[in-house]
Design a protein around this motif. Structure first.
Motif, PDB file in Angstrom:
ATOM      1  N   HIS A   4      20.047 -32.473  52.557  1.00 38.41           N
ATOM      2  CA  HIS A   4      20.122 -33.090  51.238  1.00 38.41           C
ATOM      3  C   HIS A   4      19.427 -32.174  50.237  1.00 38.41           C
ATOM      4  O   HIS A   4      18.291 -31.721  50.469  1.00 38.41           O
ATOM      5  CB  HIS A   4      19.456 -34.462  51.224  1.00 38.41           C
ATOM      6  CG  HIS A   4      19.526 -35.134  49.886  1.00 38.41           C
ATOM      7  ND1 HIS A   4      20.670 -35.729  49.415  1.00 38.41           N
ATOM      8  CD2 HIS A   4      18.594 -35.269  48.900  1.00 38.41           C
ATOM      9  CE1 HIS A   4      20.449 -36.223  48.212  1.00 38.41           C
ATOM     10  NE2 HIS A   4      19.194 -35.955  47.873  1.00 38.41           N
ATOM     11  N   PHE A   5      20.114 -31.898  49.123  1.00 40.52           N
ATOM     12  CA  PHE A   5      19.597 -30.984  48.104  1.00 40.52           C
ATOM     13  C   PHE A   5      19.128 -31.765  46.877  1.00 40.52           C
ATOM     14  O   PHE A   5      19.918 -32.478  46.263  1.00 40.52           O
ATOM     15  CB  PHE A   5      20.691 -29.994  47.686  1.00 40.52           C
ATOM     16  CG  PHE A   5      20.949 -28.900  48.671  1.00 40.52           C
ATOM     17  CD1 PHE A   5      20.513 -27.605  48.428  1.00 40.52           C
ATOM     18  CD2 PHE A   5      21.621 -29.165  49.855  1.00 40.52           C
ATOM     19  CE1 PHE A   5      20.753 -26.588  49.335  1.00 40.52           C
ATOM     20  CE2 PHE A   5      21.868 -28.155  50.772  1.00 40.52           C
ATOM     21  CZ  PHE A   5      21.428 -26.867  50.518  1.00 40.52           C
ATOM     22  N   VAL A   6      17.871 -31.590  46.528  1.00 43.03           N
ATOM     23  CA  VAL A   6      17.322 -32.200  45.319  1.00 43.03           C
ATOM     24  C   VAL A   6      17.434 -31.165  44.191  1.00 43.03           C
ATOM     25  O   VAL A   6      16.702 -30.179  44.157  1.00 43.03           O
ATOM     26  CB  VAL A   6      15.850 -32.613  45.514  1.00 43.03           C
ATOM     27  CG1 VAL A   6      15.334 -33.313  44.255  1.00 43.03           C
ATOM     28  CG2 VAL A   6      15.699 -33.507  46.733  1.00 43.03           C
ATOM     29  N   GLY A   7      18.397 -31.405  43.281  1.00 46.25           N
ATOM     30  CA  GLY A   7      18.706 -30.416  42.247  1.00 46.25           C
ATOM     31  C   GLY A   7      19.857 -29.537  42.698  1.00 46.25           C
ATOM     32  O   GLY A   7      19.830 -28.313  42.524  1.00 46.25           O
ATOM     33  N   ILE A   8      20.880 -30.142  43.251  1.00 43.70           N
ATOM     34  CA  ILE A   8      21.969 -29.400  43.898  1.00 43.70           C
ATOM     35  C   ILE A   8      22.812 -28.589  42.917  1.00 43.70           C
ATOM     36  O   ILE A   8      23.532 -27.685  43.316  1.00 43.70           O
ATOM     37  CB  ILE A   8      22.876 -30.376  44.692  1.00 43.70           C
ATOM     38  CG1 ILE A   8      23.755 -29.605  45.683  1.00 43.70           C
ATOM     39  CG2 ILE A   8      23.705 -31.257  43.739  1.00 43.70           C
ATOM     40  CD1 ILE A   8      24.471 -30.487  46.688  1.00 43.70           C
ATOM     41  N   LYS A   9      22.714 -28.869  41.608  1.00 40.12           N
ATOM     42  CA  LYS A   9      23.503 -28.107  40.633  1.00 40.12           C
ATOM     43  C   LYS A   9      22.830 -26.800  40.201  1.00 40.12           C
ATOM     44  O   LYS A   9      23.403 -26.034  39.429  1.00 40.12           O
ATOM     45  CB  LYS A   9      23.789 -28.968  39.396  1.00 40.12           C
ATOM     46  CG  LYS A   9      24.650 -30.200  39.670  1.00 40.12           C
ATOM     47  CD  LYS A   9      24.925 -30.970  38.391  1.00 40.12           C
ATOM     48  CE  LYS A   9      25.639 -32.275  38.645  1.00 40.12           C
ATOM     49  NZ  LYS A   9      25.891 -33.032  37.394  1.00 40.12           N
ATOM     50  N   GLY A  10      21.642 -26.544  40.681  1.00 39.94           N
ATOM     51  CA  GLY A  10      21.009 -25.259  40.404  1.00 39.94           C
ATOM     52  C   GLY A  10      21.871 -24.135  40.959  1.00 39.94           C
ATOM     53  O   GLY A  10      22.560 -24.319  41.971  1.00 39.94           O
ATOM     54  N   THR A  11      21.829 -22.963  40.338  1.00 38.34           N
ATOM     55  CA  THR A  11      22.748 -21.897  40.735  1.00 38.34           C
ATOM     56  C   THR A  11      22.572 -21.491  42.197  1.00 38.34           C
ATOM     57  O   THR A  11      23.542 -21.379  42.942  1.00 38.34           O
ATOM     58  CB  THR A  11      22.584 -20.683  39.815  1.00 38.34           C
ATOM     59  OG1 THR A  11      21.194 -20.312  39.764  1.00 38.34           O
ATOM     60  CG2 THR A  11      23.077 -20.989  38.410  1.00 38.34           C
TER      61      THR A  11
END
Length: 438
Positions: A4-11
Motif C-alpha cells: 500500500h502506497f501512501v502518496g501514490i501519485k508522487g512521481t
C-alpha cells in the motif's frame, strides 16, 4: 503480500507502484483527490487508489510512505503504530529493492529523468531491463537483469542507495532550503560516489565532478578533449541535431536526433557512454537513441496549427535557459513565450535574479503564482511572485484557468514553453483545446 502506497501519485511512488504491480504483487494506494498526471499509469494497470483513510492500513501490509508526509497523515500514523505492518519510507525501500538487480543509479542536478528514460529505452536491446523514472513511469519485465532508477539528491535521499553503477549528469546548486552552500551540496555527491560498487560514468566537462575522489573506476563524457567519450561535429537546427562520438581516438558513431537541446545532447552522450561501457554494440545504442520518444513532462512537444506547445519540468534558471535556447534553434523566427510557475519559495528567493535573467531571454513572459499549498520554508523567506514579475519587463501574471488560456491564445501564434514542476501543464491543455476548436 500486499503493498500500500501512501502518496501514490508522487512521481517516484507511482513508478514504484507500477513496478511492483508488474512483478505480480497486489498494490493499492492513496493520495489527494486532485488529478495529477502520474495517476494515468496507475489507472492503465488497474491499480486502485483513493483518499487518505487510516482504514486503508491492514495487518500484514507492506506500507511504502511518501516523503512529503508525516504523522499528521492518518495513514502514516496508522502504519507506524501498527506492529503487524512493515512500514518503509520510499527511499529506504527503493534502496533495498535495487539490490535485487544489477543496478544503475542516475543522479545529478539536471537531466536525471531524461537520462533514466533514455537508458530504460536503450538497454533492453542488450539485456532485460527495468526502470523507474521520475515522471511517474516504472516497468519491470519478468527476468530483468538490470534496473535503472532515478536518484534524487534532495535531503540526501540518494544516500539510501548503493548501486552497482552510477551515471552522474552534472552538479549545480539546488534545494537550497536544505543544503547550506555549494560545499555542502558537493559533499552529498561525494558521499553518493563513495557508495557506488563497480563503476561511475560522469560528465567530464562539469566544474565539480572531476574534483571528486572516486573509489571505483570512472568513465567520462563531454564535449571537451580528454573525455573518454567526446561529442564532436555537433550541428543543431530545425532538423534537430547530429553529432559524432569519439572514443579512444576514433570516431565510432554518428547520431541524429530530433531534439535541439544542449542538455539532451549531454544526456544522450552520457547514455551512450554507459551503455558502451557495459558492453553494448554501437549500432544498438545508436538505434535506441534515434528512436527514443521522450518521457512525460520533459520537453513534450505538440504542434497545433501555427503554434507549438512544449511541456517541461524545468524549475531551475539553468533548465529554463536551456529550454528557451532549444526553442530558438528548433523554431527560428517564431515568437517564444516562456511560462513559469514556481514550486518552492526558497528556490525562487535564492535564484530570483537568475530566474528573471533566464525568462527574459524569451520574447514574452507569463508567470503563474505559487500553488496554494506552497509554504515558506523559513521565516526569512519573503519573496512573492510580484518580485519576479517586477524583474520581467515583458511579463504578465496569469492563472491556471480558462480566462488565462483565452489570453494566451491572443498572444500567438508562438512557441509556448510551459515550465514548472507543478500543474502548469493543465493550462497547456486548456490552450491546446482552444487552438484545436478554432
Amino acid at each position: 503480500m500486499a503493498y500500500h502506497f501512501v502518496g501514490i501519485k508522487g512521481t517516484g511512488m507511482a513508478a514504484l507502484a507500477c513496478i511492483l504491480h508488474d512483478e505480480g504483487y497486489p498494490v493499492t494506494g492513496s493520495d489527494i483527490d486532485k488529478y495529477i498526471f502520474t495517476q494515468d499509469g496507475l489507472t492503465e494497470r488497474g491499480i486502485p487508489f483513493g483518499s487518505f483513510d487510516a482504514k486503508n492500513i491492514h495487518d500484514g501490509d507492506i506500507v511504502i510512505m511518501g516523503g512529503a508526509f508525516d504523522q499528521s497523515n492518518p495513514e502514516i500514523k496508522a502504519a507506524q503504530e501498527n506492529p503487524n505492518v512493515q512500514a518503509y519510507w520510499y527511499f529506504d525501500f527503493l534502496g533495498e529493492f535495487a539490490k535485487n538487480y544489477e543496478s544503475i543509479s542516475v543522479a545529478g542536478t539536471h537531466g536525471k529523468s531524461t537520462t533514466t528514460g533514455l537508458l530504460g529505452w536503450i538497454l533492453p536491446r542488450y539485456a532485460k531491463t527495468g526502470y523507474l523514472i521520475g515522471d511517474g513511469h516504472g516497468h519491470m519485465p519478468k527476468g530483468s537483469e538490470y534496473f535503472v532508477f532515478e536518484s534524487c539528491e534532495f535531503k540526501r535521499h540518494f544516500l539510501c542507495y548503493h548501486p552497482d553503477y552510477a551515471l552522474i549528469t552534472n552538479v549545480e546548486l539546488d534545494h537550497i532550503d536544505y543544503y547550506k552552500d555549494m560545499d555542502d551540496y558537493v559533499s552529498a555527491f561525494q558521499q553518493f560516489a563513495d557508495q557506488v560498487q563497480k563503476k561511475i560514468v560522469y560528465y567530464g566537462d562539469d566544474p565539480w565532478l572531476p574534483t571528486l575522489k572516486y573509489k571505483v573506476p570512472t568513465v567520462t563524457y563531454g564535449l571537451k578533449d580528454g573525455n573518454d567519450y567526446q561529442a564532436i561535429h555537433i550541428e543543431q537546427g530545425p532538423f534537430g541535431m547530429h553529432f559524432d562520438v569519439k572514443h579512444e581516438g576514433k570516431e565510432i558513431a554518428h547520431i541524429s536526433l530530433h531534439e535541439t537541446s544542449s542538455t539532451f545532447l549531454q544526456d544522450a552522450l552520457g547514455c551512450f557512454a554507459m551503455a558502451h561501457t557495459l558492453g553494448m554494440k554501437v549500432e544498438d545504442i545508436v538505434d535506441g537513441l534515434e528512436t527514443f520518444k521522450g518521457i512525460a513532462r520533459r520537453s513534450v512537444i505538440e504542434e497545433v496549427k501555427d503554434s507549438v506547445l512544449v511541456d517541461d519540468y524545468a524549475h531551475h534558471p539553468t533548465a529554463i535557459r536551456y529550454m528557451i535556447d532549444a526553442a530558438r534553434k528548433k523554431y527560428p523566427g517564431k515568437k517564444v513565450i516562456a511560462l513559469y510557475k514556481p514550486d518552492r519559495y526558497s528556490r525562487l528567493q535564492y535564484f530570483l535574479q537568475g530566474f528573471a535573467d533566464s525568462l527574459n531571454m524569451a520574447d514574452e513572459v507569463v508567470l503563474c503564482d505559487f500553488p496554494k499549498n506552497a509554504i515558506r520554508e523559513t521565516p526569512d523567506i519573503t519573496v512573492t511572485i510580484q518580485d519576479l514579475l517586477a524583474l520581467c519587463p515583458k511579463g504578465r501574471l496569469l492563472d491556471v484557468d480558462e480566462p488565462s488560456a483565452e489570453v494566451l491564445e491572443t498572444m500567438g501564434p508562438a512557441v509556448y514553453l510551459f515550465m514548472s514542476s507543478k500543474d502548469i501543464y493543465l493550462l497547456k491543455d486548456m490552450l491546446k483545446k482552444r487552438l484545436e476548436e478554432d
